[in-house]
Design an enzyme around this catalytic site. Structure first.
Site, mmCIF file in Angstrom:
data_model
loop_
_atom_site.group_PDB
_atom_site.id
_atom_site.type_symbol
_atom_site.label_atom_id
_atom_site.label_comp_id
_atom_site.label_asym_id
_atom_site.label_seq_id
_atom_site.Cartn_x
_atom_site.Cartn_y
_atom_site.Cartn_z
ATOM 1 N N CYS A 131 34.500 75.302 12.072
ATOM 2 C CA CYS A 131 33.106 74.874 12.039
ATOM 3 C C CYS A 131 32.992 73.686 11.077
ATOM 4 C CB CYS A 131 32.115 75.928 11.567
ATOM 5 S SG CYS A 131 32.029 77.374 12.611
ATOM 6 N N ARG B 137 36.843 70.321 13.968
ATOM 7 C CA ARG B 137 36.752 71.628 13.310
ATOM 8 C C ARG B 137 36.190 72.709 14.233
ATOM 9 N NH1 ARG B 137 37.371 71.609 7.777
ATOM 10 N NH2 ARG B 137 36.373 73.634 7.752
ATOM 11 N N TRP C 253 32.903 76.661 15.777
ATOM 12 C CA TRP C 253 34.063 77.342 16.352
ATOM 13 C C TRP C 253 33.711 78.819 16.255
ATOM 14 C CZ3 TRP C 253 37.815 80.962 15.138
ATOM 15 C CH2 TRP C 253 38.938 80.984 15.975
ATOM 16 N N ASN D 187 29.624 77.853 7.598
ATOM 17 C CA ASN D 187 31.029 77.918 8.007
ATOM 18 C C ASN D 187 31.648 79.051 7.213
ATOM 19 O OD1 ASN D 187 33.709 77.500 8.676
ATOM 20 N ND2 ASN D 187 33.979 75.923 7.114
ATOM 21 N N GLY D 188 32.221 80.024 7.920
ATOM 22 C CA GLY D 188 32.839 81.144 7.223
ATOM 23 C C GLY D 188 32.557 82.448 7.956
ATOM 24 N N GLU E 185 58.527 73.061 17.393
ATOM 25 C CA GLU E 185 57.409 72.127 17.254
ATOM 26 C C GLU E 185 57.098 71.459 18.596
ATOM 27 O OE1 GLU E 185 55.125 71.684 15.344
ATOM 28 O OE2 GLU E 185 54.391 69.662 15.628
ATOM 29 N N LYS F 191 53.519 71.748 20.524
ATOM 30 C CA LYS F 191 52.730 70.581 20.942
ATOM 31 C C LYS F 191 52.363 70.713 22.413
ATOM 32 C CE LYS F 191 51.617 69.375 17.953
ATOM 33 N NZ LYS F 191 52.044 69.916 16.700
ATOM 34 N N GLU G 275 49.766 73.601 23.040
ATOM 35 C CA GLU G 275 48.443 73.338 22.462
ATOM 36 C C GLU G 275 47.608 72.402 23.312
ATOM 37 O OE1 GLU G 275 47.811 72.862 17.983
ATOM 38 O OE2 GLU G 275 49.593 71.697 18.383
ATOM 39 N N HIS H 294 71.218 85.718 24.425
ATOM 40 C CA HIS H 294 70.836 87.071 24.025
ATOM 41 C C HIS H 294 69.513 87.494 24.643
ATOM 42 C CE1 HIS H 294 74.111 87.209 21.065
ATOM 43 N NE2 HIS H 294 73.890 85.895 21.011
ATOM 44 N N LYS I 166 40.856 72.256 14.034
ATOM 45 C CA LYS I 166 41.845 71.576 13.188
ATOM 46 C C LYS I 166 42.167 72.370 11.913
ATOM 47 C CE LYS I 166 44.307 67.918 12.066
ATOM 48 N NZ LYS I 166 45.596 67.807 12.753
HETATM 49 O O1 M6R Z 1 46.037 72.194 7.881
HETATM 50 P P1 M6R Z 1 47.310 72.962 8.013
HETATM 51 O O2 M6R Z 1 48.515 72.101 8.016
HETATM 52 O O3 M6R Z 1 47.420 74.055 6.979
HETATM 53 O O4 M6R Z 1 47.233 73.660 9.427
HETATM 54 C C1 M6R Z 1 48.200 74.570 9.835
HETATM 55 C C2 M6R Z 1 48.085 74.853 11.319
HETATM 56 O O5 M6R Z 1 46.835 75.387 11.618
HETATM 57 C C3 M6R Z 1 48.298 73.585 12.152
HETATM 58 O O6 M6R Z 1 49.541 73.020 11.904
HETATM 59 C C4 M6R Z 1 48.182 73.912 13.654
HETATM 60 O O7 M6R Z 1 49.244 74.713 14.051
HETATM 61 C C5 M6R Z 1 48.106 72.622 14.465
HETATM 62 N N1 M6R Z 1 47.143 72.766 15.506
HETATM 63 C C6 M6R Z 1 49.412 72.273 15.087
HETATM 64 O O8 M6R Z 1 49.344 71.148 15.882
#
Ligand code: M6R
Length: 611
Positions: A2, A28, A75, A99-100, A484, A488, A491, A507, A606
């Site tokens: 949020c 956010r 969010w 937010n929270g 990673e 990507k 996501e 395995h 984010k």
């Molecule tokens: O702000 P941060 O680096 O602590 O965030 C950690 C994860 O939430 C962040 O890396 C998330 O996995 C991203 N969406 C990856 O692209």
């Protein structure tokens, strides 16, 4: 998650500043958006379901005129995305954004309902607005009403409240993992969850701390503690360049951020690498050589992409400084009673510096005596402020929800720390560090070269955009890179992708391999390169399609792969940075072909500021 924004100042300006701020904070959360503006004695609220665009078009015909306002992009946590669950929540003369999470909202809701209040949303937030309004009805001023109310809330919150009967002010309160900054301007004042929202308007900010209640008026910002005593908080200068938070001609932020990596890496190395001396200066962070000598271990904690950087970091620490290093999901670390104390270095890694799991895990380690050294991208964020030391990645604002430039920046920052520890422990001599620095200084140019393959990677990705499953494999440092790459892809394209250690393939995962499951294989130069080739052969023997990431000049790889994405060769650990670039581009191109919202993929935000 949020985004909250607020503005008080010049007439007619509030709506524009708030919408602009929300646009910059939309990463956010984007389930719904809303705005409340105080104009004289009249409070008006507009809320819409879905992205900010809907709110903007609702306001196009009937703009809200006024000098005081608050805005929110959501969010969803409690209550599905809908207009009635959108913020601001209005109760009587009061409008509130939050937010929270209010953990005790059910008992508060029951109490309010027994007193005759009608709740009109499914959110935990609405109870806060009711409690404030009830306190106002009993005669409390707005700031007292907020103070009384927050003393009853369990959970985390960053709230901003306006009231049409006290239309010259905004009251902001913060607690727990929900960030809030307030900022003075010229005859105006701002509030926001994150710096990008206020970047175009001011270079100053005050990050609020837990328990703070701020009173914003056009000409002043005052901060009080929970008892109502005025407190002074230092005004910090914002280091980020406003231009960096703009798309600057690129189609999407993610694309821009992938391209920014040479600059981000070069800024992160900055003046920290002292080539002539063969030394690393971590911005003056003092590490007592005796304490370093006696270190029992390094614990790296993070979530998501940042955790993948930690996996690479742990390997580097063990090799360079011969210190045992472990990596944990922050969300697990805090609950698993880790063996950690004053002979441990705890390294929380976070782009935002606000990820609640990481904030709380870092606190837990610190309470047990560990020294905390954060690797963080966001200036004065909670993690940066709370840790004993911080080494910033200088990647600039990262707006795309999928992290790219901060991943490679984090690897570089961790490498710098490892080199420093290696020198202090005597596991690396000056010559070795000097060599590492020469390689590091070449890295931005090599990344630039890797980026020149964008069009070639686009061509390859076209051939694979229709597949529904991908396996990403790698060994050694190639394993976190594979994870990673898989993260990507899933996501932003919503395609199922898994990252595995290539040695693990036999395995279990090998059962998945057929002509419908392409395998992306990290096959850049490494001590296990031959083994990786064997994995490619095994996958192909079972009908699998292999797309290899390999070093330029590798001529044999074509015998093992259907397609090859080439990168400039580099020594480890820098090869991990280079191998990541084509995987970022591959995911980006596939998502673009599928037409997904690359910068704001569904269900994600984010900064994850709830557990
Ligand atoms: O702000 P941060 O680096 O602590 O965030 C950690 C994860 O939430 C962040 O890396 C998330 O996995 C991203 N969406 C990856 O692209």
């Amino acid at each position: 998650m949020c985004g909250i924004v607020g503005y008080i100042g010049r007439k007619e300006r509030a709506q524009d500043v708030i919408l602009d701020g929300l646009r910059r904070l939309e990463y956010r959360g984007y389930d719904s958006a809303g705005i409340a503006i105080n104009h004289g004695d009249e409070l008006r609220v507009v809320r819409t379901l879905g992205k900010l665009l809907n709110l903007e078009s609702a306001l196009r015909d009937v703009p809200l005129v006024g000098a005081v306002g608050i805005g929110h992009t959501r969010w969803a946590t409690h209550g599905r995305p809908s207009e009635r669950n959108a913020h601001p929540h209005r109760v009587g003369t009061v409008a509130l954004i939050h937010n929270g999470i209010v953990e005790n909202y059910l008992s508060l809701a029951k109490e309010l309902q027994s007193a005759g209040c009608e709740l009109t949303s499914d959110t935990d937030t609405e109870v806060i607005a009711h409690l404030i309004y009830e306190a106002r009805k009993s005669g409390a001023g707005l700031i007292e009403a907020v103070r009384e109310t927050v003393s009853r809330i369990e959970g985390s919150y960053a709230i901003a409240v306006i009231d049409e009967r006290e239309s010259d002010r905004i009251v902001v309160a913060k607690n727990g993992g929900s960030p809030a900054i307030v900022a003075p301007g010229d005859g105006e004042a701002f509030l926001a969850s994150d710096i990008p929202a206020i970047l175009p308007y001011t270079r100053q900010m005050i990050p609020l701390e837990d328990g703070d209640i701020a009173l914003l008026r056009a000409e002043s910002i005052e901060i009080f503690d929970a008892a109502g005593t005025r407190i002074e908080r230092e005004i910090r200068r914002i280091q980020w360049d406003p231009v960096r938070a703009e798309k600057g001609g690129y189609d999407r932020f993610m694309q821009k951020e992938i391209y920014e990596q040479p600059r981000a890496i070069s800024d992160t190395i900055g003046a920290r690498a002292l080539e002539e001396q063969g030394e690393i200066d971590l911005d003056g962070i003092e590490l007592d050589p005796k304490w370093v000598e006696e270190l029992r271990g390094i614990h790296l904690i993070a979530m998501g992409t940042a955790r993948h950087a930690c996996l690479i970091g742990a390997d580097i620490f063990e090799r360079a400084a011969r210190i045992p290093a472990t990596v944990d999901f922050s969300a697990e670390y805090r609950y698993r009673d880790p063996v950690v104390g004053d002979r441990h270095l705890l390294i929380p890694v976070s782009q935002s510096g606000e990820t609640t799991d990481t904030v709380v895990a870092a606190r837990a380690g610190r309470e047990r005596g560990a020294r905390t050294l954060a690797v963080c991208n966001t200036q004065d964020s909670t993690i940066a402020r709370e840790c004993d030391d911080v080494l910033y990645t200088h990647c600039g604002p990262e707006i795309g929800v999928a992290s790219t430039k901060c991943f490679t920046g984090q690897i570089v920052a961790l490498y710098l720390i490892a080199l420093r520890l290696g020198r202090l422990r005597g596991t690396l001599d000056r010559g070795a560090v000097r060599e590492a620095i020469v390689d590091l200084r070449r890295l931005p140019r090599l990344v630039e070269r890797a980026l020149q393959s964008w069009n070639a990677i686009e061509q390859v990705s076209r051939r694979y955009a229709h597949f529904s499953n991908f396996l990403f494999l790698g060994r050694g440092l190639g394993y976190p890179v594979a994870m990673e790459g898989a993260l990507k892809l899933k996501e932003i394209s919503y395609i199922h992708a898994e990252g595995y250690a290539a040695g693990e393939m036999k395995h279990g995962p090998i059962a998945l391999i057929d002509e419908q499951m392409p395998v992306l294989l990290v096959a850049t130069g490494s001590p296990t390169y031959e083994k990786v080739l064997a994995n490619a052969a095994e996958a192909r023997a079972r009908g699998g399609i292999v797309i290899a990431i390999a070093d330029e000049g590798n001529t044999e790889i074509r015998d093992y792969a259907d397609d090859v994405l080439f990168v400039p060769p580099a020594p480890e650990p820098l090869s991990a940075v280079l191998a990541t670039i084509p995987l970022q581009i591959f995911a980006y191109q596939i998502a673009t072909l599928k037409g997904t919202d690359v910068d704001q993929p569904r269900n994600l935000a984010k900064s994850v500021t709830v557990e």
